[in-house]
Design a protein around this motif. Sequence first.
Motif, mmCIF file in Angstrom:
data_model
loop_
_atom_site.group_PDB
_atom_site.id
_atom_site.type_symbol
_atom_site.label_atom_id
_atom_site.label_comp_id
_atom_site.label_asym_id
_atom_site.label_seq_id
_atom_site.Cartn_x
_atom_site.Cartn_y
_atom_site.Cartn_z
ATOM 1 N N GLU A 1 0.823 -1.209 0.000
ATOM 2 C CA GLU A 1 0.000 0.000 0.000
ATOM 3 C C GLU A 1 0.858 1.260 0.000
ATOM 4 O O GLU A 1 0.486 2.266 -0.614
ATOM 5 C CB GLU A 1 -0.927 -0.024 1.213
ATOM 6 C CG GLU A 1 -2.056 -1.035 1.109
ATOM 7 C CD GLU A 1 -2.962 -1.018 2.320
ATOM 8 O OE1 GLU A 1 -2.677 -0.257 3.269
ATOM 9 O OE2 GLU A 1 -3.951 -1.768 2.327
ATOM 10 N N GLN A 2 1.994 1.215 0.685
ATOM 11 C CA GLN A 2 2.882 2.378 0.680
ATOM 12 C C GLN A 2 3.363 2.709 -0.729
ATOM 13 O O GLN A 2 3.653 3.861 -1.041
ATOM 14 C CB GLN A 2 4.093 2.126 1.574
ATOM 15 C CG GLN A 2 3.821 2.178 3.063
ATOM 16 C CD GLN A 2 5.087 1.959 3.867
ATOM 17 O OE1 GLN A 2 5.989 1.214 3.457
ATOM 18 N NE2 GLN A 2 5.173 2.590 5.018
ATOM 19 N N ARG A 3 3.457 1.691 -1.578
ATOM 20 C CA ARG A 3 4.028 1.870 -2.915
ATOM 21 C C ARG A 3 2.986 1.970 -4.018
ATOM 22 O O ARG A 3 3.321 2.362 -5.137
ATOM 23 C CB ARG A 3 5.005 0.716 -3.195
ATOM 24 C CG ARG A 3 6.271 0.835 -2.371
ATOM 25 C CD ARG A 3 6.991 -0.490 -2.151
ATOM 26 N NE ARG A 3 8.228 -0.247 -1.409
ATOM 27 C CZ ARG A 3 8.291 -0.061 -0.088
ATOM 28 N NH1 ARG A 3 7.181 -0.113 0.631
ATOM 29 N NH2 ARG A 3 9.447 0.157 0.517
ATOM 30 N N THR A 4 1.746 1.618 -3.712
ATOM 31 C CA THR A 4 0.714 1.643 -4.757
ATOM 32 C C THR A 4 -0.486 2.503 -4.388
ATOM 33 O O THR A 4 -1.326 2.769 -5.246
ATOM 34 C CB THR A 4 0.197 0.224 -5.052
ATOM 35 O OG1 THR A 4 -0.397 -0.318 -3.863
ATOM 36 C CG2 THR A 4 1.328 -0.673 -5.510
ATOM 37 N N GLY A 5 -0.574 2.907 -3.136
ATOM 38 C CA GLY A 5 -1.728 3.675 -2.703
ATOM 39 C C GLY A 5 -1.323 4.964 -2.033
ATOM 40 O O GLY A 5 -0.849 5.897 -2.680
ATOM 41 N N THR A 6 -1.458 4.997 -0.717
ATOM 42 C CA THR A 6 -1.186 6.200 0.050
ATOM 43 C C THR A 6 0.090 6.026 0.855
ATOM 44 O O THR A 6 0.265 5.014 1.539
ATOM 45 C CB THR A 6 -2.354 6.499 1.015
ATOM 46 O OG1 THR A 6 -3.570 6.532 0.263
ATOM 47 C CG2 THR A 6 -2.152 7.840 1.707
ATOM 48 N N ILE A 7 0.980 6.997 0.794
ATOM 49 C CA ILE A 7 2.214 6.926 1.561
ATOM 50 C C ILE A 7 1.902 7.085 3.043
ATOM 51 O O ILE A 7 0.796 7.448 3.430
ATOM 52 C CB ILE A 7 3.212 8.011 1.107
ATOM 53 C CG1 ILE A 7 2.614 9.414 1.320
ATOM 54 C CG2 ILE A 7 3.623 7.794 -0.342
ATOM 55 C CD1 ILE A 7 3.598 10.538 1.044
ATOM 56 N N GLY A 8 2.892 6.823 3.878
ATOM 57 C CA GLY A 8 2.728 7.006 5.318
ATOM 58 C C GLY A 8 3.181 5.799 6.100
ATOM 59 O O GLY A 8 3.187 4.670 5.596
#
Length: 518
Positions: A413-420
């Motif tokens: 998810e960090q790499r394809t969606g929302t960072i954080g």
Amino acid sequence: MLAPGAAAGAAAGGRAAPQPGAAQAWAALGGDPALLARVSREHRPGLLPSALPVLELASATVAACSLAAAEFSCVRARSALLPPVRVDDGAVATAFHSDRLVRLDGRAPVTFAPLSRFWRTADGWVRTHANYPHHRARLLSALGMPDHGPAEDEAAAGRMATELAGRQARDVEEAVYAEGGVAVAVRTPDEWAAHPQRAAVVPTPLVALSRLDSAPTLPLEGPHGPGGLRGLRVLDLTRVLAGPVATRTLALLGADVLRIDAPERPEFLDTHADTNLGKRSTLLDLSTRAGQATFEELLASAHVVVTGYRPGALDRFGLAPESLMDRRPGLVVGQLSAWGAAGPWQRRRGFDSLVQAATGIACVEAAGAAGAAGAADKVTSSPDLAPGALPAQALDHGTGYLLAAGLLRALTEQRTGTIGSRLVRLSLARTAHWLQYELPSGASGPAASLDPAASFDPAPWLTETDSPLGRLRHALPPVTFGPTATGGDAGGAPGTARCPHDWLRPPGQVGGDAAEWI
């Protein structure tokens, strides 16, 4: 969006549909349901016999973990073609018995100490856990019994049985807890349903994934390697068994996993031999300035930190998730506990065997073995019926694979969606509820035998290797994805990601590695 490649065609060509349990686990992880079409399963009925759907839980957690690993490998390689995932019930059942099947120079492991067992009380039963020396000492102290040393525990067991026979189970539970030990009264499902801890656990997600800030994603340097996790640095601060199973899986996929134990409480050799495959092991005293300084150096370039202690137990060492993320923005933190992060028991110690006893599973298994199992929520308690147990430490192993899957999905998810920065949180008690009430009903088979050899031959999924600890026999990993060895998969293609068949390195000595990254 990652595409499932040739999923539709493969499904139309007769690939086995994923089981409902796998779909539930994947949904809990926030995964794209279309990717489940890439999962197939080799069914082997009769494994992990239980009054509850243990085999379904086991195969579902391994399937979800394998799919999460395949997904991240594609993201890391910038490939849109998801490799196939195959789950073999035989490999899964063997892996769920890995702590019992491990051998060092042919010697069988010691799984439970003499004072770790069920005990009859005046009004029912109580389950104790005294494997670790400090828990053993606190149990004896809570009961007012003399401590003549572990060598005398077989004799002490008789005296303890007499002592506990005159006490109330819940009085013992509270007395041992007050002393810092580990014990729970055996409860029926109905009794657990009325407990406030159950009320706190049930509303929580099976896998709780949350984003705590908007920090940039930490880069992974170099080639992705087999499994997709080369270059990923993981700090492992966990204990038996769920946390180590999760980090052992990350090591299989290529991560540099550094297990950290306190010098005064190193892990048992047998447990270390089973769960430290692919990892390195170091001892670090976080209560000292030198230990803290070393930890900060490691944290400064870590990508993942995994803890397996009670919520709040490590906060004084600066290991609260929020504190870790403040010092290392973009970090992924995995947090595992026995009873969950809320409720009156959140700060209590616990293990798989204790959670089984408290949540009613022990009563369900006892009734099943006696041929009297009905619906799980209708089982009644009988002091004359000794509590039972699942055919493996299934809450530990299953939660471990779910935790690994949650960490992998957070990285995706960090790499394809929302960072954080991300927090992934699980508990054995929530997994127990999933097993009892949310997985498809239907027993795995007769619950009479807990001996894995009586149910199946694990030999095809065992291997031996020389190690610094001696000649090691261990279970092969059940997590797998990628084309077959012959390249015969219709969805495969040259260069498609593939999961390693075994760990690259055997476990070394406990604490035998330097506190540094490779």
